[in-house]
Structures are given as C-alpha cells and as structure tokens.
Design a protein around this motif. Structure first.
Motif, PDB file in Angstrom:
ATOM      1  N   LEU A   1       0.759  -1.095   0.089  1.00 47.52           N
ATOM      2  CA  LEU A   1      -0.195   0.088   0.039  1.00 47.52           C
ATOM      3  C   LEU A   1       0.979   1.244   0.015  1.00 47.52           C
ATOM      4  N   ASP A   2       1.945   1.275   0.681  1.00 47.78           N
ATOM      5  CA  ASP A   2       3.051   2.261   0.782  1.00 47.78           C
ATOM      6  C   ASP A   2       3.545   2.731  -0.468  1.00 47.78           C
ATOM      7  N   ARG A   3       3.781   1.635  -1.262  1.00 48.74           N
ATOM      8  CA  ARG A   3       4.401   1.924  -2.679  1.00 48.74           C
ATOM      9  C   ARG A   3       3.573   2.317  -3.523  1.00 48.74           C
ATOM     10  N   LEU A   4       2.063   2.149  -3.342  1.00 51.23           N
ATOM     11  CA  LEU A   4       1.072   2.627  -4.221  1.00 51.23           C
ATOM     12  C   LEU A   4       0.653   4.210  -3.779  1.00 51.23           C
ATOM     13  N   GLY A   5       1.646   4.360  -2.660  1.00 55.59           N
ATOM     14  CA  GLY A   5       0.944   5.928  -2.364  1.00 55.59           C
ATOM     15  C   GLY A   5      -0.282   6.126  -1.265  1.00 55.59           C
ATOM     16  N   ILE A   6      -0.513   4.831  -0.816  1.00 59.52           N
ATOM     17  CA  ILE A   6      -1.819   4.613   0.132  1.00 59.52           C
ATOM     18  C   ILE A   6      -1.438   4.341   1.490  1.00 59.52           C
ATOM     19  N   HIS A   7      -1.839   5.312   2.542  1.00 60.26           N
ATOM     20  CA  HIS A   7      -1.321   5.243   3.848  1.00 60.26           C
ATOM     21  C   HIS A   7      -2.463   3.972   4.348  1.00 60.26           C
ATOM     22  N   TYR A   8      -1.770   3.238   5.123  1.00 59.85           N
ATOM     23  CA  TYR A   8      -2.677   2.135   5.694  1.00 59.85           C
ATOM     24  C   TYR A   8      -3.770   2.591   6.727  1.00 59.85           C
ATOM     25  N   SER A   9      -3.582   3.590   7.253  1.00 55.66           N
ATOM     26  CA  SER A   9      -4.577   4.269   7.919  1.00 55.66           C
ATOM     27  C   SER A   9      -5.858   4.713   7.281  1.00 55.66           C
ATOM     28  N   ASP A  10      -5.734   4.896   5.952  1.00 55.93           N
ATOM     29  CA  ASP A  10      -6.773   5.138   4.934  1.00 55.93           C
ATOM     30  C   ASP A  10      -7.851   4.030   4.989  1.00 55.93           C
ATOM     31  N   ASP A  11      -7.569   2.892   5.561  1.00 49.83           N
ATOM     32  CA  ASP A  11      -8.392   1.559   5.273  1.00 49.83           C
ATOM     33  C   ASP A  11      -8.646   1.280   6.839  1.00 49.83           C
ATOM     34  N   ASP A  12      -9.963   1.016   7.279  1.00 51.00           N
ATOM     35  CA  ASP A  12     -10.320   1.106   8.535  1.00 51.00           C
ATOM     36  C   ASP A  12      -9.773  -0.380   9.126  1.00 51.00           C
ATOM     37  N   PHE A  13     -10.101  -1.350   8.278  1.00 51.59           N
ATOM     38  CA  PHE A  13      -9.688  -2.608   8.951  1.00 51.59           C
ATOM     39  C   PHE A  13      -8.134  -2.855   9.283  1.00 51.59           C
ATOM     40  N   VAL A  14      -7.307  -2.365   8.239  1.00 50.26           N
ATOM     41  CA  VAL A  14      -5.709  -2.428   8.546  1.00 50.26           C
ATOM     42  C   VAL A  14      -5.348  -1.633   9.757  1.00 50.26           C
ATOM     43  N   ARG A  15      -6.099  -0.208   9.667  1.00 48.27           N
ATOM     44  CA  ARG A  15      -5.880   0.550  10.786  1.00 48.27           C
ATOM     45  C   ARG A  15      -6.018  -0.064  12.119  1.00 48.27           C
ATOM     46  N   GLN A  16      -7.296  -0.553  12.304  1.00 50.11           N
ATOM     47  CA  GLN A  16      -7.866  -1.165  13.389  1.00 50.11           C
ATOM     48  C   GLN A  16      -6.833  -2.415  13.720  1.00 50.11           C
ATOM     49  N   ALA A  17      -6.560  -3.174  12.826  1.00 50.01           N
ATOM     50  CA  ALA A  17      -5.673  -4.254  13.293  1.00 50.01           C
ATOM     51  C   ALA A  17      -4.137  -4.038  13.772  1.00 50.01           C
ATOM     52  N   ILE A  18      -3.765  -2.829  13.304  1.00 46.07           N
ATOM     53  CA  ILE A  18      -2.386  -2.256  13.830  1.00 46.07           C
ATOM     54  C   ILE A  18      -2.656  -1.851  15.412  1.00 46.07           C
ATOM     55  N   GLU A  19      -3.874  -0.940  15.357  1.00 41.49           N
ATOM     56  CA  GLU A  19      -3.939  -0.358  16.580  1.00 41.49           C
ATOM     57  C   GLU A  19      -4.165  -1.427  17.863  1.00 41.49           C
ATOM     58  N   LEU A  20      -4.821  -2.458  17.191  1.00 42.45           N
ATOM     59  CA  LEU A  20      -5.253  -3.694  18.210  1.00 42.45           C
ATOM     60  C   LEU A  20      -3.883  -4.211  18.577  1.00 42.45           C
ATOM     61  N   ALA A  21      -2.774  -4.633  17.551  1.00 43.56           N
ATOM     62  CA  ALA A  21      -1.752  -5.033  18.054  1.00 43.56           C
ATOM     63  C   ALA A  21      -0.886  -4.203  19.043  1.00 43.56           C
ATOM     64  N   VAL A  22      -1.011  -3.042  18.660  1.00 43.49           N
ATOM     65  CA  VAL A  22      -0.191  -1.906  19.627  1.00 43.49           C
ATOM     66  C   VAL A  22      -0.698  -2.088  21.041  1.00 43.49           C
ATOM     67  N   VAL A  23      -2.345  -1.999  21.166  1.00 48.38           N
ATOM     68  CA  VAL A  23      -2.835  -2.002  22.362  1.00 48.38           C
ATOM     69  C   VAL A  23      -2.645  -3.250  23.273  1.00 48.38           C
ATOM     70  N   VAL A  24      -2.448  -4.478  22.447  1.00 42.77           N
ATOM     71  CA  VAL A  24      -2.018  -5.707  23.067  1.00 42.77           C
ATOM     72  C   VAL A  24      -0.744  -5.542  23.457  1.00 42.77           C
ATOM     73  N   ARG A  25       0.261  -4.877  22.887  1.00 42.72           N
ATOM     74  CA  ARG A  25       1.419  -4.960  23.371  1.00 42.72           C
ATOM     75  C   ARG A  25       1.695  -4.020  24.616  1.00 42.72           C
ATOM     76  N   LEU A  26       0.970  -2.901  24.364  1.00 38.80           N
ATOM     77  CA  LEU A  26       1.007  -1.875  25.612  1.00 38.80           C
ATOM     78  C   LEU A  26       0.517  -2.698  26.829  1.00 38.80           C
ATOM     79  N   HIS A  27      -0.735  -3.429  26.671  1.00 37.97           N
ATOM     80  CA  HIS A  27      -1.401  -4.360  27.796  1.00 37.97           C
ATOM     81  C   HIS A  27      -0.354  -5.008  28.246  1.00 37.97           C
ATOM     82  N   GLU A  28       0.394  -5.693  27.583  1.00 32.68           N
ATOM     83  CA  GLU A  28       1.503  -6.730  28.105  1.00 32.68           C
ATOM     84  C   GLU A  28       2.720  -6.039  28.819  1.00 32.68           C
ATOM     85  N   LEU A  29       3.080  -4.763  28.312  1.00 34.89           N
ATOM     86  CA  LEU A  29       4.021  -3.851  28.756  1.00 34.89           C
ATOM     87  C   LEU A  29       3.639  -3.341  30.367  1.00 34.89           C
TER      88      LEU A  29
END
Length: 937
Positions: free
Chosen positions: A704-732
């Motif tokens: 997506l980045d090579r196509l000039g599309i930021h992943y945050s423009d897609d709700d699913f991909v953005r939420q998947a990344i945010e979920l992974a970050v939240v899980v890591r923060l919870h473990e931290l």
C-alpha cells in the motif's frame, strides 16, 4: 476531555480507583489512570459526559467523598492523548450498540435486597406450542434454598437431598446468559434464565464444614461436583434453561427493582408456560444416539449432527428431524461441503426462547437455512483450501472438550501433523484431540475455596479410563506430548482397520512406536511415548546406516552435550528442500525427533556425505523401524528478547538501576507510538510477530505504501494495527514485557571443535529487519545470559562472547549460541537447569543492564523418580495425567515468588524466595519425575 483528580490516597491501586468511579459513572466510556502523589486522570471521549461529572463534583460544587476523603476534580490543563481518544471512541461505538443506561447515579442510594428464598429448581429446554415458547421441565428438585443476584453471577443454594452433601450450589455467570431473565407473576412466581453453557456446581458437607473449623485442617469445606444428582447428570451438559420457583411471590417486585443496578442483567416480566415431557430425557437421548448410529451417513456428518445435540445447539428431537437434510446435502454436494454447512448452521441458529419466533426452529425453516448455507458454500469455495490444504503438514482433526459437567464437540480443525497422524494420514478421523477444561474453556486450576477431587478423580478419570462414544465410534485414551500435558490436552482414538485387514487400537499403536517395557516410571514412560505426539513441521526419511551414536562429553558428573548432535552439509540441504524451500536465510540448527531420539542437531561442515551424529543422551528409547527426521523447530531467525517481571527483579537485585528499566520502557512506548504513524515501522513491527506475519500483513502495508496509500486510510488495517499496539501496551503495563533491542533469543548448542574456553560463548545471528542485516557475530565481554523461567538470582550469569577462527566449522552456523565444552560445570545447567535439547537462551548486551554483582547458580538435587516394580500400564499413565492436572502448581509458585520478592528487602536473595525457586524447579521436573511439590503453599 481530561479531568484531573487530586487528594487520592497514595496506596489505592488503579483498578480499585476505576471500580469506585464505575459506581458513579455508569455506561460511560472513559479511561482512569493513577498518577503519583495522590493524583489521577479521567479521560472521556464524550466531553459532555465529563462535563456532567464536573457539574456535579467539580470546583465550587458538592465535594466527592471517596475512600474516606474529599476528592477534588477539575478540568486538566493537558490535551487528551489522541491515540487513547480514538480507542475510547471505538469502545463507545460498541457500547451504544448495546444500548445505554443511566449516566450518573447517586452513590448514597440505599442498598437493594439481593437474596431471595426459593422452593424448587428445574432444568430443561425451550420448545414451542401454538401460543409461543414453553419450558419443558426435564428435571425438578423440590428443595428449599435461596438465590443471590451478585455482582457478576447468580448464586443458587439448595438443601441437598442425598449424601454426602448438606447443601448444593449453582453459580451462573452473567456473561453466559443467552437471553434476559424472565420473571413470572403472583400465580407462578418463577425466575427463568437461559445459559450458553453449563453452570458451575458445588456441594458442601456438614463434616467438611466442621473439619475446617479446626485450626490445623485447611481443606476447603466446598467441593466442585459434576451434577446435582444422577437424574441431573443425564441432562446437565445439554439442557441450559433453569427455572427457580420463589417462596414468596412478593419477591418478584424486589427482584424487578434490581434492574436499576448496572451490573444486573436485563429483567423481563413474562409468565413462563411450563409443561412436563412425554418421556424422560434419558430415553430421548438414548433414542437419538441409537438412531444416529443406524444412519448410512459418513462419520464426519454424523459427528456434526451429534455436535448439535451435545453442544446444546438443538434438541435431540429437532436434530433427528434434520437427518433427511443431512442425507440430501451429502448426495448433492459431498461430505466436505456438508460438514461446512452444518458447522455454519451451529453458528447461525439462535438460542430458543420467548424472544425468538417459533418459526425459526420449524423444520421447514431450518431446511431453508441449510439450503441457503449450501448455496453460500458453493459460491465461497472449499473451506479446506481457505484454511490451508496447500500445506502438506496440516491435517483435519476433530476436537472434544471435557468439562466438569459435559463433553462438547468441535471441528474439524487444521492441526500440524505428528508422527502418528503422519503415519496414518488416511485415518485421521479416527483420532480425536481432547481437552480437559472449565465450562468456560479456561484451564482447571487449583481453587483454595473448593476441592476438585470429585472432578479430577471422578469425572475426568472416568472419561480417560472408559472413553466415550461419538457417532458410533468408541474413542479411548492414546497419549499426550509434553506441551499438551501442560495444556491439559491429550489424544484419543477409535479402532480402525488397515487395507491389509489389520485392526489397530491404542495398544497396538503404542507397541508400534517402540519398546517401553524397560521403563518403570509412569511420568517418564508418558514423556517417551509423547515424543510421537509432538507437532513436527517436516518429516524427511533417511536410511538407518547414516546414523552414528556417539558418547556424550561428560565431566564431574555433568553432561556437557546433553541433547545435542550434528549433521552433514548434504543432509542439511535435504532438510532445506523440505522444510524451508523458499526461505532466503537457511537455518543450520534444528530441533528434531528421530525414532526414539530427540534434541538439537547443528551443521558440521567436516562430515562427508549424508551423515547424522546423535549423542547417547539423545536416545530415549528403542524405537520401531521409522527412521524419519522430524523437524520441531529451527533457527531460521533470531527471536526478540523481552524482559518480564521475574527477570527484572533479579536484574535489579544484581545491581541494575531501576532507571534502566524506566528508560527501556519509555523507548518501547515511543516505538509503539511511532508504529501508528509510519508504514515502514509498522511493517517491521509485524515482521517480528509470528501470528500477524502469517497473515501477510507486513507485505500488505508495504504494498500500500508503494502505491502511495497510507494504511490508516483503510479502517480494517488501521484497527488491526492499533489492536496489536494495544495488546503490546497491555503486556508492557501488566506483565512488564519490555523489548530489549540490544538483546536476542537463540537456540543453544555445544562447541564440537573444543575451541571455546570456559566462560566463553560464540553468538551468531542474522537480523531480518533494521539497518544491520546479514551475519552478525557478537564480540563483547561480560554479556548477560539467562533463560526463562528465571527465579533464582543465580539463573542470570555473565559470559564473554568471542569470535572464532575463519577456518572454524562454527563459521558456517547461523542464529544460535554455542557453549563451551570445558570447565567444571556446563553453563546451560547453571541457567535455570537448562540443557541443549531445544532450550532457548536470552543474551543481553545492553550496557544499561550491566550487572554489579553475581550470585552462585543453583544446584538442586533432582527429586527421585516415582518407580513401579513392573512395566508401566495405560492406567498408570492416566493416573499420572490426572495427578499432574490436579497438582501442577507451577503458576502459583511463580506468582508467590514474585509477590514475596517485591516485598522482602533482600528481594530474590530472601530465603523464602530461594526456597520457592527450588520448589519451582521441582514443579518444572514434575512432568518427568512424577513427583509433585509436596510442601504446602
């Protein structure tokens, strides 16, 4: 909006503070964070609700009394964290879908009555007549008692009518309610509720209660039971509708008043028509199973039909009416699609009850739903291809879960092959993966308030010894691997006939695996048989003649080569072709299973042709004629290193300043924040995560980045990344799982060349992400080394990481740490009792984590094995499996060690902590010795 709170007691933990504010803020989405010096912040995604709180308890308003102090609330000068606000908005959106309740409540309101007397308890199913839903009462207990509407569950107590219990208890968590609680009227003062799974059942005896009144007896007065009586046992696992009859009809109004309490589930006034069944439930279930056995259907389809009944999805009578549909769909679309359709049907069918129209359970309507699912399955393609049939190492396997009350069926699901499944790949539906767990799916753990003897020694043992029947096949206990033992799972199988006419059952399969007759320890015998049930990634057949058995390197009674051997370059290339044909970086160390041997093998460039050298310590039993190298794991890449709470405490006690951990934690949170902004950092972050990496998400982000599309423009991909970050923060936050960038985790092997001196290691790795890639050799003095789990301060040591000559065979290795074969004691055994048969070792070269002192490594005497005076029988292995499930205290010991280490001035050096570390070592070896921890914790 952010609100600043002052004058809080310093000792109040954040969870308790949040719970106190929950009493005031009901159905409000907010985040509570405890700060230092008696302060905290409340962050609201809806500023209006935060302002509502300030309007009531803010400056110049009524002071908020909490914890015996007046708490001051004011609007914060800081702007709320935008990442936090976004997550709160997601939570708020989901909350609105559930429907809001009142926002502010008066904390000074009088407490409502929550306990009510009852005179009977009934259990059964919902059905329908011409007027709507009716309750079929298959079981009734006429006994006085009471029901309590608690904070999180309904607690029902009844006077028992049979020995040995004087009182019996039924506990139903609100989380498993499938519908509102229905309240009757003055004529029929009933409380009726439906569950998604069976409730927890307990019994209390007078004798146990009297015994606990003595000072020395610490046994719990309550015991977990599998049913209320023999009649209830027949239906407890499949009938999830319960009805209570109140002693006084006036209590209905008091119960209705509880609906104002936010924790009380939805209460609905509805008079429940109750009818008596035409025949006992035992006869209905027996008739269904007999009829199912007679159906000329494939086993896979019969399994799905029995699953609908045993899992409480549909009644036996209703599933019997679907036999015709099952026959038709198998003829039209085949077994695979038929299984797919009935699996989908189990998820699509609603729970019966007054809120569901009777037409939803009409046979004609169910047939229509099945046809729609079949059409959808045709459009969607084969589920096997979707789930990975392209991987030849995967196999379809059914799964059963045995709980204190019932047995529930699932699958089939994809499983990685083991030696048995690989050998009998055409008969995998005769094998069953069985898990023993709570009704909720959680592991059965020690409960200090209730004895579990009846569950483990009664319910679970009877299943293991007697087996059970599914779709006409009788399944019996087969065995378990070491990892499945700790997860309370094992394998069952049903007898089957090979093409040559040979009938195989559990006894025959174990006999074919090898000769275990000389082993007298049930635990060790189970572990040796379990080698065949270890999940393996690849199997490469080799001739017996290329295998050489060499003696171990021993000194001072220590085995320096415990569990490690070598293999030639040509044999390594054969493994690459099967195991990692497309990988850019080829591993040179492998964790293997081979006949009766297990351990690690590493590339030895000095060996010619196809050659495999095994050490004597690797051979555990005499195996059959199966000479296949099975790969359990490989050093394909270096694994990241994470600190944890026990290791942090040990490092702190060894002189590492607390500021170092604070700095590392800040760096980790900064990295996680940056991940949500940078596509490259997000992709690199997920490259290190095996779960997310398997979904190809890193590739998608980069594409997506090579196509000039930021992943945050897609709700699913953005939420998947945010979920992974939240899980890591919870473990931290809750596990102190801090990533150390200047640290790695690698497989350990022994220096076959003898070049390394005592206290030296050769650490070689190939980073796959970051600026520095390619082969890296760590050369540094006083490198911290340890392995998990580390509880004793001596489990962390210092070594010198050195390079080797250019012509050394060690130069051909990648992603491993090589230990010296010299010295008085091998280094791996000094690190939490490690060896070289597949253990992972943690290497830290961050200067901030330098040790200022060292502790002598622990040297525990291993508990003697529990031995028999005869060969081990299947019943002995079953008894060990039960004993292990019931007496495994590894987690409790670790938690207690952590708590004491945090409180004692000497930390992990305290005598109590040292004792607990020894007990932890005994608990780790329990699976091998058969000796549990004997001391009372």
């Amino acid at each position: 909006m952010e609100i600043f709170c002052r004058h809080l007691p310093d000792q109040i933990p954040e969870k308790r503070l949040k719970k106190s504010f929950d009493e005031i803020l009901q159905d409000v989405t907010y985040e509570c964070r405890k700060l230092s010096r008696g302060c905290a912040t409340l962050t609201f995604c809806d500023a209006r609700k935060g302002q509502t709180l300030l309007d009531r308890y803010g400056p110049q308003r009524l002071p908020l009394l909490m914890f015996g102090k007046f708490i001051l609330l004011s609007r914060s000068r800081n702007s709320p964290d935008q990442f936090l606000l976004r997550n709160l908005e997601e939570t708020e959106s989901k909350r609105r879908q559930r429907g809001p309740k009142s926002v502010i409540t008066d904390i000074s309101a009088p407490q409502l009555e929550t306990s009510f007397n009852i005179k009977s308890l009934s259990c059964g199913l919902w059905d329908y007549d011409e007027n709507g839903a009716v309750f079929i009462n298959y079981f009734r207990r006429n006994a006085t008692g009471h029901v309590v509407f608690g904070r999180s569950c309904l607690k029902i107590s009844l006077i028992a009518t049979s020995w040995p219990y004087s009182t019996q208890h039924v506990e139903c968590d609100y989380s498993i309610l499938s519908a509102p609680i229905y309240l009757g009227d003055s004529v029929a003062p009933t409380v009726t509720f439906s569950l998604e799974s069976a409730p927890r059942l307990f019994g209390t005896s007078i004798m146990a209660t009297l015994q606990t009144m003595t000072i020395k007896d610490r046994r719990p007065s309550k015991a977990r039971i599998s049913s209320l009586d023999t009649d209830h046992r027949i239906l407890a696992a499949t009938c999830f509708v319960y009805q209570l009859t109140l002693m006084q009809s006036t209590d209905l109004q008091r119960i209705q008043a509880l609906k104002r309490e936010r924790h009380i589930p939805k209460l609905f006034p509805w008079v429940t028509p109750t009818i008596q069944p035409r025949q006992p439930y035992r006869d209905i279930m027996t008739s269904f199973l007999s009829s199912l056995d007679r159906q000329p259907l494939p086993y896979g389809m019969k399994y799905q039909l029995q699953m609908l009944v045993w899992n409480g999805v549909l009644s036996p009578t209703k599933v019997t009416e679907l036999f015709t549909q099952a026959h038709q769909i198998v003829r039209r679309s085949g077994l695979e699609r038929g299984v797919q359709v009935f699996q989908a049907l189990a998820k699509k069918v609603q729970y019966a009850g007054p809120e569901v129209n009777r037409s939803e359970f009409d046979t004609v309507m169910l047939a229509k739903v099945i046809s729609e699912l079949e059409a959808a399955a045709r459009r969607g393609g084969s589920i096997r291809l979707e789930l990975g049939e392209f991987n030849p190492n995967n196999v379809y396997v059914h799964k059963a879960t045995v709980t204190p009350v019932g047995t529930y069926l699932y699958g089939p699901y994809w499983e990685s092959k083991n030696r048995v499944l690989r050998r009998y790949a055409s008969y995998t539906d005769y094998f069953l993966r069985v898990e023993f767990s709570e009704e909720t799916g959680d592991p059965m753990r020690f409960d200090q308030n209730a004895s579990l003897d009846e569950i483990f020694q009664g319910r679970f043992k009877s299943v293991l010894k007697d087996g059970f029947r599914i779709a006409g096949r009788h399944f019996e206990f087969l065995g378990f691997s070491h990892s499945s033992l700790r997860s309370h799972t094992c394998w069952f199988m049903a007898p089957f006939t090979l093409d040559n006419g040979e009938v195989l059952d559990a006894r025959n399969i174990i006999t074919q695996l090898g000769d275990f007759s000389v082993i007298r320890s049930p635990a060790r015998c189970a572990a040796r048989i379990g080698q065949a049930f270890s999940e393996t990634l690849t199997s490469i057949e080799i001739p017996r003649r290329i295998i050489e058995i060499s003696e171990d390197v021993k000194r001072n009674g220590r085995v320096f080569s415990d569990g490690v051997g070598t293999l030639s370059r040509s044999l390594t290339h054969r493994i690459w072709e099967e195991h990692t044909p497309y990988a850019k970086l080829k591993p040179t160390v492998f964790q293997i299973r081979l006949a009766g041997a297990k351990g690690m093998v590493s590339l030895d460039s000095t060996l010619n042709g196809d050659a495999l050298m095994l050490r004597r310590s690797m051979v555990k039993f005499e195996a059959s004629d199966l000479w296949n190298i099975e790969i359990c794991g490989a050093g394909s890449r270096p694994l990241p290193l994470f600190l944890n709470r026990p290791l942090i405490k040990i490092l702190e006690d060894l002189g590492v300043p607390s500021s170092a951990f604070v700095d590392l934690q800040k760096e980790e949170t900064d990295r996680l924040r940056a991940i949500t902004q940078s596509p490259l950092l997000a992709a690199n972050f997920f490259e290190k995560s095996n779960v997310v990496k398997s979904t190809k998400l890193p590739w998608l982000i980069r594409a997506l980045d090579r196509l000039g599309i930021h992943y945050s423009d897609d709700d699913f991909v953005r939420q998947a990344i945010e979920l992974a970050v939240v899980v890591r923060l919870h473990e931290l936050k809750y596990r102190s799982r801090i990533c150390v960038e200047q640290g790695i985790t690698l497989y350990g092997i022994m220096d076959e060349t003898g070049f390394l001196r005592e206290g030296e290691v050769y650490c070689v790795y190939c980073p796959t992400t970051g600026e520095t890639q390619g082969k890296q050799v760590l050369v540094r003095n006083k490198v911290v080394i340890t392995r998990s789990p580390a509880l004793h301060p001596g489990d962390v040591q210092l070594v010198n990481a050195v390079d080797v000559p250019k012509d050394s065979p060690l130069n051909h290795l990648r992603n491993c740490i090589v230990f010296s074969q010299h010295g008085a004691r091998d280094l791996p055994s000094q690190l939490s009792g490690g060896d070289l048969d597949g253990d992972l070792y943690n290497i830290i070269y961050d200067e901030r984590l330098k040790l200022k002192r060292l502790a002598a490594p622990a040297d525990y005497d291993r508990a003697p094995e529990f031995l028999l005076d005869r060969p081990v029988a299947k019943g002995d292995i079953i008894d060990f499996f039960i004993t292990f499930m019931q007496q495994d205290q590894l987690g409790r010991i670790a938690m207690l060690h952590q708590a004491i280490a945090d409180q004692k001035p000497l930390g992990t050096f305290d005598s109590d902590c040292v004792l607990l570390a020894e007990m932890h070592s005994t608990a780790v070896d329990f699976s091998k010795t058969g000796h549990p921890v004997r001391r009372h914790i």
